[in-house]
Design a protein around this motif. Structure first.
Motif, short mmCIF file in Angstrom:
data_model
loop_
_atom_site.label_atom_id
_atom_site.label_comp_id
_atom_site.label_asym_id
_atom_site.label_seq_id
_atom_site.Cartn_x
_atom_site.Cartn_y
_atom_site.Cartn_z
N GLY A 5 -10.64 -27.77 5.52
CA GLY A 5 -10.58 -28.63 4.20
C GLY A 5 -10.41 -30.10 4.49
N PRO A 6 -9.94 -30.87 3.46
CA PRO A 6 -9.93 -32.24 3.63
C PRO A 6 -8.92 -32.76 4.60
CG PRO A 6 -9.14 -31.67 1.50
CD PRO A 6 -9.53 -30.46 1.99
N THR A 7 -7.71 -32.05 4.83
CA THR A 7 -7.00 -32.46 5.90
C THR A 7 -6.58 -30.94 6.74
OG1 THR A 7 -4.94 -32.12 4.65
CG2 THR A 7 -5.85 -34.23 4.77
N MET A 8 -6.07 -31.00 8.01
CA MET A 8 -5.72 -30.03 8.61
C MET A 8 -4.38 -29.30 7.98
SD MET A 8 -5.92 -27.92 10.90
CE MET A 8 -6.92 -28.28 12.29
N GLU A 9 -3.65 -30.11 7.32
CA GLU A 9 -2.52 -29.49 6.44
C GLU A 9 -3.08 -28.64 5.50
OE1 GLU A 9 -0.07 -32.66 4.95
OE2 GLU A 9 1.34 -31.16 4.26
N ILE A 10 -4.22 -29.19 4.62
CA ILE A 10 -4.56 -28.27 3.56
C ILE A 10 -5.35 -27.19 4.37
CG2 ILE A 10 -6.24 -28.53 1.79
CD1 ILE A 10 -5.26 -31.40 1.19
N THR A 11 -6.03 -27.38 5.07
CA THR A 11 -6.69 -26.03 5.81
C THR A 11 -5.85 -24.85 6.09
OG1 THR A 11 -8.45 -27.66 6.85
CG2 THR A 11 -8.47 -25.35 7.64
N LYS A 12 -4.65 -25.32 6.67
CA LYS A 12 -3.82 -24.57 6.99
C LYS A 12 -3.01 -23.82 5.95
CE LYS A 12 -3.00 -25.32 11.90
NZ LYS A 12 -2.05 -25.43 12.84
N LYS A 13 -2.97 -24.41 4.81
CA LYS A 13 -2.08 -24.12 3.64
C LYS A 13 -3.23 -22.93 3.09
CE LYS A 13 0.28 -25.13 -0.42
NZ LYS A 13 0.66 -23.66 -0.74
N TRP A 14 -4.53 -23.14 3.07
CA TRP A 14 -5.45 -22.40 2.22
C TRP A 14 -5.39 -21.03 3.15
CZ3 TRP A 14 -10.21 -26.36 1.96
CH2 TRP A 14 -10.07 -26.90 0.95
N LEU A 15 -5.34 -21.01 4.34
CA LEU A 15 -5.32 -20.03 5.27
C LEU A 15 -4.12 -19.06 5.07
CD1 LEU A 15 -7.08 -21.46 8.45
CD2 LEU A 15 -7.91 -19.83 6.86
N LYS A 16 -2.92 -19.95 4.98
CA LYS A 16 -1.72 -19.15 4.77
C LYS A 16 -1.51 -18.48 3.62
CE LYS A 16 3.21 -20.11 5.76
NZ LYS A 16 4.05 -20.88 4.63
N ASP A 17 -2.06 -19.18 2.58
CA ASP A 17 -1.89 -18.50 1.12
C ASP A 17 -2.72 -17.28 1.10
OD1 ASP A 17 -0.10 -20.44 0.56
OD2 ASP A 17 -1.29 -21.71 -0.58
N SER A 18 -4.06 -17.49 1.90
CA SER A 18 -5.11 -16.24 1.68
C SER A 18 -4.56 -15.23 2.37
CB SER A 18 -6.30 -17.00 2.31
OG SER A 18 -6.88 -18.03 1.67
N TRP A 19 -3.87 -15.36 3.58
CA TRP A 19 -3.54 -14.47 4.30
C TRP A 19 -2.26 -13.75 3.48
CZ3 TRP A 19 -4.78 -11.65 8.53
CH2 TRP A 19 -3.93 -10.70 9.14
N GLN A 20 -1.45 -14.54 3.00
CA GLN A 20 -0.26 -13.72 2.41
C GLN A 20 -1.04 -12.78 1.08
OE1 GLN A 20 2.80 -13.89 3.26
NE2 GLN A 20 3.03 -12.20 1.77
N PHE A 21 -1.91 -13.50 0.41
CA PHE A 21 -2.43 -12.78 -0.78
C PHE A 21 -2.84 -11.47 -0.52
CE2 PHE A 21 -6.31 -11.72 -3.35
CZ PHE A 21 -6.01 -12.27 -4.69
N TRP A 22 -3.48 -11.40 0.63
CA TRP A 22 -4.33 -9.95 1.14
C TRP A 22 -3.22 -9.28 1.60
CZ3 TRP A 22 -8.58 -10.02 -1.20
CH2 TRP A 22 -9.32 -11.14 -1.12
N GLN A 23 -2.05 -9.69 2.36
CA GLN A 23 -1.12 -8.86 2.78
C GLN A 23 -0.49 -8.45 1.42
OE1 GLN A 23 -0.35 -8.13 6.01
NE2 GLN A 23 -2.00 -9.13 6.60
N ASP A 24 -0.10 -8.99 0.52
CA ASP A 24 0.65 -8.65 -0.64
C ASP A 24 -0.34 -7.44 -1.22
OD1 ASP A 24 2.60 -10.30 -0.44
OD2 ASP A 24 1.87 -11.59 -1.80
N ILE A 25 -1.69 -7.43 -1.26
CA ILE A 25 -2.45 -6.38 -1.66
C ILE A 25 -2.34 -5.05 -0.69
CG2 ILE A 25 -4.91 -5.56 -2.24
CD1 ILE A 25 -5.49 -8.46 -3.13
N LEU A 26 -2.34 -5.47 0.47
CA LEU A 26 -2.30 -4.35 1.53
C LEU A 26 -1.09 -3.64 1.05
CD1 LEU A 26 -3.73 -5.78 5.00
CD2 LEU A 26 -4.43 -3.71 3.54
N LYS A 27 0.10 -4.30 0.64
CA LYS A 27 1.23 -3.34 0.79
C LYS A 27 1.36 -2.37 -0.59
CE LYS A 27 4.15 -6.86 2.48
NZ LYS A 27 4.32 -8.16 1.93
N THR A 28 -0.02 -2.53 -1.78
CA THR A 28 -0.05 -1.70 -2.73
C THR A 28 -0.82 -0.69 -2.50
OG1 THR A 28 -2.15 -2.88 -3.54
CG2 THR A 28 0.04 -3.83 -4.05
N PRO A 29 -0.48 0.51 -3.39
CA PRO A 29 -1.48 1.78 -3.14
C PRO A 29 -2.93 1.53 -3.69
CG PRO A 29 -0.04 1.88 -4.99
CD PRO A 29 0.44 0.54 -4.40
#
Ligand SMILES: Cc1cc2nc3c(=O)[nH]c(=O)nc-3n(C[C@H](O)[C@H](O)[C@H](O)COP(=O)(O)OP(=O)(O)OC[C@H]3O[C@@H](n4cnc5c(N)ncnc54)[C@H](O)[C@@H]3O)c2cc1C
Length: 336
Positions: free
Chosen positions: A60-84
């Motif tokens: 991303g434009p900064t390391m901070e933003i890159t990490k935020k994109w990755l963290k938010d993405s990981w969380q999004f997929w984890q939330d889906i994995l918790k659903t049936p």
């Protein structure tokens, strides 16, 4: 801002559909129209194995933003994995190994190590899973998203909520001047739309085989990967052709991929080949997520995810949607 703003989303790949759905989550009253010349099976997103494993070059434009994109993405997929619904949406957990005969550093990944629950060196026993001569290895827990299921699932939600999905090619932003806000999620198509020469194709070719006995993703030297998915379908790869627009299947690439993958798992030789697929990764450093006022039209760009667009779609889409909502509410009339 109008009560029912008209929003256009260019693109129906993983980025466009995720942006459209997340925008609806934020502004239920918005009229969303997705415009794309290719849908689901014909998109680049559909070719991807869809594993969550950012290359260390993902930016991303900064390391901070890159990490935020990755963290938010990981969380999004984890939330889906918790659903049936996870499996129907094409999301599955996956254990993975990365091995190398030559280079310790390729078995490390600074973007993954802080993020996933397990990232550890492979044991001596596990190193034997790699091709002969394997010296280095890591194991990590991750997940995989199959766009073959994810795109239709998201499309259905968008339409059920009143959104429209139309087929068509957008030749210029001027043709969308009747919209209040446009999201540009055109992938490689943004090169022409924005005259963006920093956006470059990286050609990829994969073989889809039926091999239900493969339980872990395996990575090796020279871009070799074996990634199991749902229904026993395994993706074998790969190649990276920088600045290549060649969408034709290459038999030499296919032979090289198969040979390298069989070094790992010799019985892949007997696996039924389901398909050969070729796609162009929309590569850009950094990935472009930013607002732009184009002749008075409010546009938010979200493109250039390279080989990592499936896994990072949610994080970048959350960012794009936030920019879009603020942009829509603002009175900006001049260039940003
Ligand atoms: C072989 C291969 C393996 C991959 N493996 C992985 C992986 O394991 N993990 C991962 O995260 N990523 C992977 N990727 C990368 C991933 O596929 C891309 O980053 C991602 O698909 C980009 O999504 P997108 O929505 O931007 O583009 P696309 O899927 O290409 O969608 C673009 C959309 O925009 C539309 N469009 C474009 N221009 C116009 C226009 N002018 N008018 C109207 N519509 C337009 C198209 O029709 C399409 O609907 C891989 C890619 C390849 C090729």
């Amino acid at each position: 801002m109008r009560d029912q703003p008209n929003i256009a989303v260019i693109g129906a790949g993983v980025i466009g559909t995720t942006v459209a759905k997340l925008f609806q989550d934020q502004l239920r009253n918005a009229n969303i129209t997705v415009i794309a010349d290719k849908y689901s099976a014909d998109t680049t997103s559909d070719i991807a194995a869809g594993i969550f494993r950012p290359g260390t070059s993902f930016k991303g434009p900064t390391m901070e933003i890159t990490k935020k994109w990755l963290k938010d993405s990981w969380q999004f997929w984890q939330d889906i994995l918790k659903t049936p619904d996870a499996e129907q949406m094409g999301v599955m957990p996956l254990g993975s190994y990365i091995f190398s005969k030559e280079n310790y550093h390729v078995t490390r990944n600074h973007l993954m190590e802080d993020l996933v629950p397990i990232y550890r060196p492979a044991t001596k026993e596990e190193l034997k899973m790699g091709p002969e001569g394997t010296k280095f290895g890591s194991y990590f827990s991750t997940l995989k998203v199959e766009c073959e299921r994810y795109l239709p699932w998201m499309g259905k939600i968008i339409v059920e909520r009143g959104g429209k999905m139309t087929r068509g090619k957008v030749d210029s932003f001027a043709s969308l001047s009747n919209y209040d806000l446009v999201f540009n999620c055109a992938g490689l198509g943004a090169r022409h739309l924005c005259n963006d020469h920093d956006l470059v194709p990286i050609r990829g070719q994969v073989i889809k085989v039926k091999a239900p006995w493969v339980k872990y993703a395996l990575y090796g030297d020279y871009d070799t990967y074996i990634i199991p998915g749902l229904n026993g379908v395994v993706t074998l790869g790969g190649v990276r052709g920088y600045d290549s627009y060649n969408l034709n299947y290459c038999k030499y690439d296919a032979a090289a991929i198969l040979e390298r993958c069989c070094e790992f798992l010799p019985n892949l030789k007997n696996a039924e080949v389901i398909a050969h697929r070729v796609g162009l990764r929309p590569h850009r450093l950094p990935v472009r997520v930013e607002p732009e006022l184009i002749d008075g039209l409010k546009v938010v760009h979200c493109y250039g995810h390279g080989g990592y667009g499936v896994m990072t779609a949610p994080g970048t889409a959350i960012n794009a949607v936030e920019l879009g909502v603020n942009f829509l509410r603002s009175n900006v009339k001049n260039k940003l």
